[in-house]
Design a protein around this motif. Sequence first.
Motif, PDB file in Angstrom:
ATOM      1  N   ASP A  51       4.923  11.107  37.606  1.00  0.00           N
ATOM      2  CA  ASP A  51       3.778  11.802  38.213  1.00  0.00           C
ATOM      3  C   ASP A  51       2.457  11.272  37.673  1.00  0.00           C
ATOM      4  O   ASP A  51       1.504  11.054  38.430  1.00  0.00           O
ATOM      5  CB  ASP A  51       3.866  13.306  37.955  1.00  0.00           C
ATOM      6  CG  ASP A  51       5.007  13.988  38.688  1.00  0.00           C
ATOM      7  OD1 ASP A  51       5.557  13.407  39.653  1.00  0.00           O
ATOM      8  OD2 ASP A  51       5.365  15.118  38.281  1.00  0.00           O
ATOM      9  N   ALA A  52       2.383  11.058  36.354  1.00  0.00           N
ATOM     10  CA  ALA A  52       1.148  10.573  35.730  1.00  0.00           C
ATOM     11  C   ALA A  52       0.811   9.154  36.187  1.00  0.00           C
ATOM     12  O   ALA A  52      -0.353   8.849  36.485  1.00  0.00           O
ATOM     13  CB  ALA A  52       1.272  10.629  34.209  1.00  0.00           C
ATOM     14  N   ASN A  76      16.193  14.293  29.228  1.00  0.00           N
ATOM     15  CA  ASN A  76      14.979  13.478  29.363  1.00  0.00           C
ATOM     16  C   ASN A  76      14.339  13.577  30.744  1.00  0.00           C
ATOM     17  O   ASN A  76      13.292  12.973  30.989  1.00  0.00           O
ATOM     18  CB  ASN A  76      15.302  12.002  29.090  1.00  0.00           C
ATOM     19  CG  ASN A  76      15.569  11.744  27.634  1.00  0.00           C
ATOM     20  OD1 ASN A  76      14.961  12.333  26.764  1.00  0.00           O
ATOM     21  ND2 ASN A  76      16.513  10.859  27.362  1.00  0.00           N
ATOM     22  N   ARG A  99       4.436   6.146  44.794  1.00  0.00           N
ATOM     23  CA  ARG A  99       5.526   6.813  44.069  1.00  0.00           C
ATOM     24  C   ARG A  99       6.604   5.795  43.674  1.00  0.00           C
ATOM     25  O   ARG A  99       7.110   5.822  42.553  1.00  0.00           O
ATOM     26  CB  ARG A  99       6.130   7.914  44.941  1.00  0.00           C
ATOM     27  CG  ARG A  99       7.182   8.742  44.257  1.00  0.00           C
ATOM     28  CD  ARG A  99       6.548   9.667  43.275  1.00  0.00           C
ATOM     29  NE  ARG A  99       7.548  10.448  42.549  1.00  0.00           N
ATOM     30  CZ  ARG A  99       7.254  11.331  41.642  1.00  0.00           C
ATOM     31  NH1 ARG A  99       5.994  11.575  41.346  1.00  0.00           N
ATOM     32  NH2 ARG A  99       8.174  11.996  41.021  1.00  0.00           N
ATOM     33  N   GLU A 110      10.109  12.537  34.764  1.00  0.00           N
ATOM     34  CA  GLU A 110       9.386  12.923  35.991  1.00  0.00           C
ATOM     35  C   GLU A 110       7.896  13.111  35.730  1.00  0.00           C
ATOM     36  O   GLU A 110       7.066  12.759  36.572  1.00  0.00           O
ATOM     37  CB  GLU A 110       9.990  14.178  36.614  1.00  0.00           C
ATOM     38  CG  GLU A 110      11.304  13.925  37.307  1.00  0.00           C
ATOM     39  CD  GLU A 110      11.205  12.895  38.430  1.00  0.00           C
ATOM     40  OE1 GLU A 110      10.255  12.948  39.232  1.00  0.00           O
ATOM     41  OE2 GLU A 110      12.089  12.022  38.495  1.00  0.00           O
ATOM     42  N   ALA A 111       7.553  13.666  34.567  1.00  0.00           N
ATOM     43  CA  ALA A 111       6.138  13.827  34.217  1.00  0.00           C
ATOM     44  C   ALA A 111       5.461  12.464  34.103  1.00  0.00           C
ATOM     45  O   ALA A 111       4.312  12.287  34.535  1.00  0.00           O
ATOM     46  CB  ALA A 111       5.997  14.606  32.911  1.00  0.00           C
ATOM     47  N   ALA A 112       6.163  11.494  33.541  1.00  0.00           N
ATOM     48  CA  ALA A 112       5.616  10.144  33.427  1.00  0.00           C
ATOM     49  C   ALA A 112       5.427   9.514  34.804  1.00  0.00           C
ATOM     50  O   ALA A 112       4.394   8.889  35.067  1.00  0.00           O
ATOM     51  CB  ALA A 112       6.520   9.280  32.552  1.00  0.00           C
ATOM     52  N   VAL A 148      12.686  15.907  32.448  1.00  0.00           N
ATOM     53  CA  VAL A 148      11.333  16.469  32.565  1.00  0.00           C
ATOM     54  C   VAL A 148      10.288  15.444  32.120  1.00  0.00           C
ATOM     55  O   VAL A 148       9.282  15.229  32.805  1.00  0.00           O
ATOM     56  CB  VAL A 148      11.213  17.790  31.777  1.00  0.00           C
ATOM     57  CG1 VAL A 148       9.762  18.260  31.716  1.00  0.00           C
ATOM     58  CG2 VAL A 148      12.082  18.871  32.411  1.00  0.00           C
ATOM     59  N   ALA A 149      10.526  14.808  30.991  1.00  0.00           N
ATOM     60  CA  ALA A 149       9.585  13.798  30.484  1.00  0.00           C
ATOM     61  C   ALA A 149       9.497  12.616  31.443  1.00  0.00           C
ATOM     62  O   ALA A 149       8.408  12.092  31.704  1.00  0.00           O
ATOM     63  CB  ALA A 149      10.006  13.324  29.098  1.00  0.00           C
TER      64      ALA A 149
END
Length: 72
Positions: free
Chosen positions: A51-52, A42, A22, A47-49, A44-45
């Motif tokens: 996670d990915a 920004n 992480r 955190e999604a990045a 959400v984008a």
Amino acid sequence: MCRSIKTLRPPYTEEATADDMRAAALQYVRKISGFRAPAAHNAVAFEAAVDAVEAATRALLDELVVRGATRG
């Protein structure tokens, strides 16, 4: 680039933890986005990045075969 990201494969790290993965993902996304902490619009984008990248890191480390290292 990302000099503070440590190598997570054996023999450099015997067992990479979820926290290690992480932290590496977060550092990478911070570096490429240019944001230490994203603005609310920004988040959400961002955190999604993270996670990915963490998932890709886990998949990579699970599949790597390092000569001379034993898998546990």
